[in-house]
Design a protein around this motif. Structure first.
Motif, PDB file in Angstrom:
ATOM      1  N   THR C   9      60.034  49.597  59.503  1.00 32.33           N
ATOM      2  CA  THR C   9      60.603  49.989  60.793  1.00 32.33           C
ATOM      3  C   THR C   9      61.404  51.290  60.648  1.00 32.33           C
ATOM      4  O   THR C   9      62.041  51.529  59.624  1.00 32.33           O
ATOM      5  CB  THR C   9      61.506  48.868  61.331  1.00 32.33           C
ATOM      6  OG1 THR C   9      62.266  48.311  60.251  1.00 32.33           O
ATOM      7  CG2 THR C   9      60.690  47.769  61.970  1.00 32.33           C
ATOM      8  N   ARG C  10      61.322  52.131  61.689  1.00 32.69           N
ATOM      9  CA  ARG C  10      62.046  53.399  61.673  1.00 32.69           C
ATOM     10  C   ARG C  10      63.512  53.117  62.022  1.00 32.69           C
ATOM     11  O   ARG C  10      63.867  52.870  63.172  1.00 32.69           O
ATOM     12  CB  ARG C  10      61.456  54.369  62.695  1.00 32.69           C
ATOM     13  CG  ARG C  10      62.025  55.797  62.564  1.00 32.69           C
ATOM     14  CD  ARG C  10      61.575  56.713  63.678  1.00 32.69           C
ATOM     15  NE  ARG C  10      60.140  56.932  63.746  1.00 32.69           N
ATOM     16  CZ  ARG C  10      59.457  57.796  62.973  1.00 32.69           C
ATOM     17  NH1 ARG C  10      60.108  58.532  62.099  1.00 32.69           N
ATOM     18  NH2 ARG C  10      58.154  57.925  63.113  1.00 32.69           N
ATOM     19  N   GLU C  11      64.322  53.090  60.984  1.00 31.48           N
ATOM     20  CA  GLU C  11      65.739  52.785  61.178  1.00 31.48           C
ATOM     21  C   GLU C  11      66.598  53.633  60.234  1.00 31.48           C
ATOM     22  O   GLU C  11      67.432  53.110  59.486  1.00 31.48           O
ATOM     23  CB  GLU C  11      66.008  51.287  60.928  1.00 31.48           C
ATOM     24  CG  GLU C  11      65.188  50.371  61.825  1.00 31.48           C
ATOM     25  CD  GLU C  11      65.511  48.886  61.643  1.00 31.48           C
ATOM     26  OE1 GLU C  11      66.503  48.429  62.228  1.00 31.48           O
ATOM     27  OE2 GLU C  11      64.773  48.207  60.922  1.00 31.48           O
ATOM     28  N   GLY C  12      66.335  54.935  60.259  1.00 30.09           N
ATOM     29  CA  GLY C  12      67.231  55.830  59.539  1.00 30.09           C
ATOM     30  C   GLY C  12      67.016  55.960  58.051  1.00 30.09           C
ATOM     31  O   GLY C  12      67.957  56.295  57.325  1.00 30.09           O
ATOM     32  N   VAL C  13      65.799  55.717  57.580  1.00 29.50           N
ATOM     33  CA  VAL C  13      65.529  55.963  56.158  1.00 29.50           C
ATOM     34  C   VAL C  13      65.638  57.462  55.909  1.00 29.50           C
ATOM     35  O   VAL C  13      65.080  58.264  56.661  1.00 29.50           O
ATOM     36  CB  VAL C  13      64.110  55.465  55.781  1.00 29.50           C
ATOM     37  CG1 VAL C  13      63.819  55.730  54.316  1.00 29.50           C
ATOM     38  CG2 VAL C  13      63.967  53.989  56.104  1.00 29.50           C
ATOM     39  N   THR C  14      66.363  57.847  54.872  1.00 25.01           N
ATOM     40  CA  THR C  14      66.569  59.268  54.588  1.00 25.01           C
ATOM     41  C   THR C  14      65.470  59.813  53.684  1.00 25.01           C
ATOM     42  O   THR C  14      64.727  59.059  53.047  1.00 25.01           O
ATOM     43  CB  THR C  14      67.920  59.511  53.891  1.00 25.01           C
ATOM     44  OG1 THR C  14      67.869  58.905  52.587  1.00 25.01           O
ATOM     45  CG2 THR C  14      69.076  58.903  54.686  1.00 25.01           C
ATOM     46  N   ARG C  15      65.420  61.151  53.650  1.00 21.56           N
ATOM     47  CA  ARG C  15      64.446  61.806  52.768  1.00 21.56           C
ATOM     48  C   ARG C  15      64.678  61.395  51.302  1.00 21.56           C
ATOM     49  O   ARG C  15      63.723  61.202  50.553  1.00 21.56           O
ATOM     50  CB  ARG C  15      64.629  63.333  52.908  1.00 21.56           C
ATOM     51  CG  ARG C  15      63.501  64.111  52.279  1.00 21.56           C
ATOM     52  CD  ARG C  15      63.739  65.615  52.262  1.00 21.56           C
ATOM     53  NE  ARG C  15      62.563  66.295  51.748  1.00 21.56           N
ATOM     54  CZ  ARG C  15      62.583  67.481  51.159  1.00 21.56           C
ATOM     55  NH1 ARG C  15      63.702  68.159  51.062  1.00 21.56           N
ATOM     56  NH2 ARG C  15      61.468  68.010  50.702  1.00 21.56           N
ATOM     57  N   GLU C  16      65.932  61.239  50.935  1.00 17.55           N
ATOM     58  CA  GLU C  16      66.250  60.868  49.553  1.00 17.55           C
ATOM     59  C   GLU C  16      65.791  59.436  49.253  1.00 17.55           C
ATOM     60  O   GLU C  16      65.284  59.145  48.168  1.00 17.55           O
ATOM     61  CB  GLU C  16      67.762  60.988  49.303  1.00 17.55           C
ATOM     62  CG  GLU C  16      68.255  62.424  49.197  1.00 17.55           C
ATOM     63  CD  GLU C  16      68.138  63.194  50.530  1.00 17.55           C
ATOM     64  OE1 GLU C  16      68.242  62.561  51.610  1.00 17.55           O
ATOM     65  OE2 GLU C  16      67.915  64.425  50.488  1.00 17.55           O
ATOM     66  N   GLN C  17      65.969  58.546  50.222  1.00 18.34           N
ATOM     67  CA  GLN C  17      65.510  57.165  50.013  1.00 18.34           C
ATOM     68  C   GLN C  17      63.986  57.105  49.901  1.00 18.34           C
ATOM     69  O   GLN C  17      63.446  56.347  49.092  1.00 18.34           O
ATOM     70  CB  GLN C  17      66.015  56.273  51.150  1.00 18.34           C
ATOM     71  CG  GLN C  17      67.521  56.025  51.085  1.00 18.34           C
ATOM     72  CD  GLN C  17      68.062  55.335  52.325  1.00 18.34           C
ATOM     73  OE1 GLN C  17      67.603  55.606  53.440  1.00 18.34           O
ATOM     74  NE2 GLN C  17      69.035  54.460  52.155  1.00 18.34           N
ATOM     75  N   LYS C  18      63.315  57.923  50.712  1.00 22.24           N
ATOM     76  CA  LYS C  18      61.846  57.973  50.596  1.00 22.24           C
ATOM     77  C   LYS C  18      61.443  58.446  49.198  1.00 22.24           C
ATOM     78  O   LYS C  18      60.524  57.909  48.591  1.00 22.24           O
ATOM     79  CB  LYS C  18      61.258  58.909  51.658  1.00 22.24           C
ATOM     80  CG  LYS C  18      61.330  58.348  53.071  1.00 22.24           C
ATOM     81  CD  LYS C  18      60.780  59.353  54.085  1.00 22.24           C
ATOM     82  CE  LYS C  18      60.893  58.823  55.511  1.00 22.24           C
ATOM     83  NZ  LYS C  18      60.433  59.807  56.511  1.00 22.24           N
ATOM     84  N   GLN C  19      62.137  59.458  48.710  1.00 27.50           N
ATOM     85  CA  GLN C  19      61.814  59.960  47.375  1.00 27.50           C
ATOM     86  C   GLN C  19      62.043  58.866  46.323  1.00 27.50           C
ATOM     87  O   GLN C  19      61.247  58.702  45.392  1.00 27.50           O
ATOM     88  CB  GLN C  19      62.650  61.207  47.056  1.00 27.50           C
ATOM     89  CG  GLN C  19      62.509  61.728  45.638  1.00 27.50           C
ATOM     90  CD  GLN C  19      61.054  61.983  45.231  1.00 27.50           C
ATOM     91  OE1 GLN C  19      60.221  62.325  46.058  1.00 27.50           O
ATOM     92  NE2 GLN C  19      60.747  61.779  43.950  1.00 27.50           N
ATOM     93  N   GLN C  20      63.131  58.102  46.487  1.00 18.91           N
ATOM     94  CA  GLN C  20      63.400  57.008  45.541  1.00 18.91           C
ATOM     95  C   GLN C  20      62.300  55.942  45.588  1.00 18.91           C
ATOM     96  O   GLN C  20      61.894  55.407  44.550  1.00 18.91           O
ATOM     97  CB  GLN C  20      64.755  56.360  45.845  1.00 18.91           C
ATOM     98  CG  GLN C  20      65.958  57.252  45.527  1.00 18.91           C
ATOM     99  CD  GLN C  20      67.280  56.617  45.967  1.00 18.91           C
ATOM    100  OE1 GLN C  20      67.479  55.431  45.821  1.00 18.91           O
ATOM    101  NE2 GLN C  20      68.180  57.407  46.532  1.00 18.91           N
ATOM    102  N   LEU C  21      61.842  55.639  46.804  1.00 14.20           N
ATOM    103  CA  LEU C  21      60.753  54.652  46.932  1.00 14.20           C
ATOM    104  C   LEU C  21      59.482  55.165  46.258  1.00 14.20           C
ATOM    105  O   LEU C  21      58.820  54.436  45.500  1.00 14.20           O
ATOM    106  CB  LEU C  21      60.463  54.366  48.415  1.00 14.20           C
ATOM    107  CG  LEU C  21      61.500  53.520  49.161  1.00 14.20           C
ATOM    108  CD1 LEU C  21      61.168  53.491  50.656  1.00 14.20           C
ATOM    109  CD2 LEU C  21      61.562  52.099  48.621  1.00 14.20           C
ATOM    110  N   ILE C  22      59.137  56.421  46.520  1.00 14.92           N
ATOM    111  CA  ILE C  22      57.924  57.012  45.950  1.00 14.92           C
ATOM    112  C   ILE C  22      57.996  57.016  44.424  1.00 14.92           C
ATOM    113  O   ILE C  22      57.052  56.616  43.733  1.00 14.92           O
ATOM    114  CB  ILE C  22      57.714  58.439  46.511  1.00 14.92           C
ATOM    115  CG1 ILE C  22      57.249  58.353  47.973  1.00 14.92           C
ATOM    116  CG2 ILE C  22      56.739  59.244  45.663  1.00 14.92           C
ATOM    117  CD1 ILE C  22      57.308  59.661  48.746  1.00 14.92           C
TER     118      ILE C  22
END
Lengths: 72, 72, 72, 72, 72, 72
Positions: C9-22
């Protein structure tokens, strides 16, 4: 980075036809978008006829009635 | 509510390795995004080597040539 | 050749969190299955709260009632 | 043009139940959105219990513990 | 009944290029498998560069370093 | 554990219609398969008309010609 997922009914697609699909799709992305084939993945998933519904019916039922997905 | 779909070539992944992937991915969403694991679903789909195309070739053909997906 | 699709769900995930997930997901496949990171693609898709249904309700409605996806 | 993909654990869904799901989902799109059933495709994919992770565990492990997906 | 899902990074693909991809992919299924184009659906999804991870990095970061998906 | 992904063209589906789809699909899985709604996720993804190809044409082009997805 294209990723292409193909889903189609399991009706006797051969290994050679799969290879033609993979090659053909990959080439389209290179020719139209200049994509590096080493970043292009194509995944094929065959679906049992009982598991693909069209117009509210299982494809297995449609096939029993002589209704195919062939080009007329 | 994360849903994560994993697709990878069918090349002998064990039940234990699948469990490690499921646990590891679920933990990432809890640790990074504070997601409730009871709302996190991870689905793994293994793809036959004939059905995964890379660089315009079937993975089965690449494997016959000694080209693997292993880390160098 | 793993391909991983993340939907959340789109609830404020940041670019940094996306990088951590990737990074985290890619590392799992290297560590558990010895997969070459250059063959590992991770795609993240954020879904609007109106478009994610859970238990028969839109997440936007659940959020209005104070029901979140946070870990308790 | 709706396309609907259903993923669920492989736990004895019958051909008749699949037909009911396909018919029911197709009818929803006709009734709610006035969609032509001849443009509505429903694909069902059953997932092995080892391959569906929930709350960080394989469903096969959850089932061994008596935890099902049944409505309480 | 083929359904083809294309995911690629959002990097300026034009409407005309999308049309070429749709036509090209549909023709492949007609030519190789004799599929009726009226049963062939192609869906294109563009993914933001922050949301596509490759080799453990966001594509947006890779692009900043001059690493593209272009054919060499 | 069902997960249902709905893809349809973006043509003015309202929030209420989405809620009806989510409720209707979830109920089908409870009624037909006795699935716990708290394990049923439904994700809706609207696709731009330029991005959905049918019979080798973009839906946007088909719409300009008066060809819709409406039930006749």
């Amino acid at each position: 980075m294209p990723y292409i997922k193909v889903e189609l009914t399991r009706e006797g697609v051969t290994r050679e036809q799969k290879q033609q699909l993979i090659k053909g799709i990959t080439d389209l992305f290179t020719n139209i978008l200049n994509k590096d084939p080493h970043l292009t993945h194509v995944v094929i998933q065959e679906i049992e006829l009982d598991d693909w519904g069209y117009a509210g019916e299982q494809s297995s039922v449609l096939r029993e009635r002589g209704i195919t997905a062939d080009k007329k």
